[in-house]
Design an enzyme around this catalytic site. Structure first.
Site, short mmCIF file in Angstrom:
data_model
loop_
_atom_site.label_atom_id
_atom_site.label_comp_id
_atom_site.label_asym_id
_atom_site.label_seq_id
_atom_site.Cartn_x
_atom_site.Cartn_y
_atom_site.Cartn_z
N THR A 256 30.78 -9.16 -72.07
CA THR A 256 30.79 -10.54 -71.52
C THR A 256 29.95 -11.34 -72.14
O THR A 256 28.98 -10.91 -72.95
CB THR A 256 30.40 -10.38 -69.96
N ASN B 66 29.25 -13.97 -70.37
CA ASN B 66 28.79 -14.75 -69.23
C ASN B 66 27.71 -13.72 -68.40
O ASN B 66 27.91 -12.95 -67.99
CB ASN B 66 29.98 -14.82 -68.39
N LYS C 61 27.85 -13.33 -64.53
CA LYS C 61 28.89 -12.27 -64.06
C LYS C 61 27.93 -10.77 -64.10
O LYS C 61 27.78 -9.93 -63.42
CB LYS C 61 29.97 -11.90 -65.04
N ASP D 26 37.58 -9.92 -65.69
CA ASP D 26 38.56 -11.23 -66.03
C ASP D 26 38.64 -11.76 -64.50
O ASP D 26 39.38 -10.91 -63.57
CB ASP D 26 39.74 -10.84 -66.68
N GLY E 249 30.63 -21.62 -62.60
CA GLY E 249 32.15 -22.07 -62.78
C GLY E 249 32.39 -22.81 -61.34
O GLY E 249 32.01 -23.81 -60.84
N TYR E 250 33.57 -22.15 -60.68
CA TYR E 250 34.33 -23.01 -59.56
C TYR E 250 33.46 -22.83 -58.13
O TYR E 250 33.82 -23.22 -57.13
CB TYR E 250 35.66 -22.64 -59.54
N LYS F 128 26.85 -13.84 -51.70
CA LYS F 128 28.30 -14.21 -52.40
C LYS F 128 28.86 -12.80 -52.93
O LYS F 128 30.17 -12.55 -52.46
CB LYS F 128 28.09 -14.90 -53.87
P1 IMP Z 1 36.73 -15.41 -66.85
O1 IMP Z 1 36.82 -14.22 -65.98
O2 IMP Z 1 35.60 -15.49 -67.59
O3 IMP Z 1 38.09 -15.60 -67.67
O4 IMP Z 1 36.92 -16.68 -65.76
C1 IMP Z 1 37.68 -17.77 -65.64
C2 IMP Z 1 36.86 -18.87 -65.22
O5 IMP Z 1 36.86 -18.85 -63.90
C3 IMP Z 1 35.73 -19.45 -66.00
O6 IMP Z 1 35.98 -20.75 -66.01
C4 IMP Z 1 34.76 -18.79 -64.87
O7 IMP Z 1 33.54 -19.74 -65.02
C5 IMP Z 1 35.32 -19.13 -63.67
N1 IMP Z 1 35.08 -17.96 -62.74
C6 IMP Z 1 35.07 -16.72 -62.70
N2 IMP Z 1 34.51 -15.79 -61.80
C7 IMP Z 1 33.97 -16.85 -60.87
C8 IMP Z 1 33.03 -16.76 -59.91
O8 IMP Z 1 32.85 -15.77 -59.44
N3 IMP Z 1 32.99 -17.98 -59.17
C9 IMP Z 1 33.29 -19.25 -59.85
N4 IMP Z 1 33.91 -19.31 -60.92
C10 IMP Z 1 34.37 -18.23 -61.37
#
Ligand code: IMP
Length: 181
Positions: A6, A8, A11, A60, A136-137, A158
């Site tokens: 990752t 991130n 995560k 993901d 993120g969200y 969380k």
């Molecule tokens: P991905 O899994 O990295 O593709 O995440 C997709 C989008 O959702 C990214 O913009 C992340 O910041 C957001 N995201 C993924 N997991 C979370 C979470 O647990 N909380 C809030 N936003 C999330």
């Protein structure tokens, strides 16, 4: 020790609280356009298996908003980068149905075989962003049964209820069974 592939760090920190035997492999990889997170994960596992030695996992996730027919869903990363939380709130201005869910698909590459573990957390989209934790969200998502957004919770709080927490507890069970320490 499993590698989490990752870019991130948030995560990684969330997952490591439940599965401490984890190493972060900071690497970006292409995400295909597909209708489901499961298809995206399957492609990414195969793509990465040609580039990484041994076992690894990926995460993901996406936010699925009922009044927007599941949008941003598999496009959550792109939508976050482009319109962000303020853009989502603007799309939902005046919309009464605020129901949404987060979904995580953990992809595991273990001894040449792909596995997928899913976690879902239902909730609602807040009227305005609140809180500074998480990523993120998180500031606009209020999980079912709570008043606080994810961004107003500690990582432990969380994790107890989140999409990722649920998927990762399945991962912990998988590891105990197939990957004795
Ligand atoms: P991905 O899994 O990295 O593709 O995440 C997709 C989008 O959702 C990214 O913009 C992340 O910041 C957001 N995201 C993924 N997991 C979370 C979470 O647990 N909380 C809030 N936003 C999330």
């Amino acid at each position: 020790m499993f590698k989490l592939v990752t870019h991130n760090r948030h995560k990684f920190e969330e997952i490591r609280k439940i599965v401490p035997d984890l190493e972060m492999l900071d690497m970006e990889y292409p995400e295909i356009q597909a209708d489901t997170l499961e298809e995206v994960v399957e492609f990414s596992l195969n793509y990465l298996s040609d580039r990484i030695d041994g076992d690894f996992i990926i995460d993901d996730s996406g936010l699925f908003i009922e009044a927007l027919n599941g949008f941003p869903g598999v496009y959550s990363a792109y939508v976050f980068r482009t319109i962000g939380n303020d853009g989502i709130l603007a799309l939902l201005r005046g919309v009464e149905n605020r129901r949404a869910y987060f979904k995580t698909v953990i992809g595991i590459r273990f001894q040449g075989v792909n596995y997928k573990l899913v976690g879902i957390c239902h909730g609602i989209i807040a009227e305005e962003p609140r809180g500074t934790n998480g990523f993120g969200y998180d500031p606009i998502f209020i999980p079912e049964g709570f008043e606080k957004t994810f961004a107003e919770m500690s990582t432990e709080e969380k994790n107890r209820i989140s999409h990722r927490g649920k998927a990762v507890r399945k991962l912990a069970a998988f590891m105990d069974r197939f990957y004795p320490r």
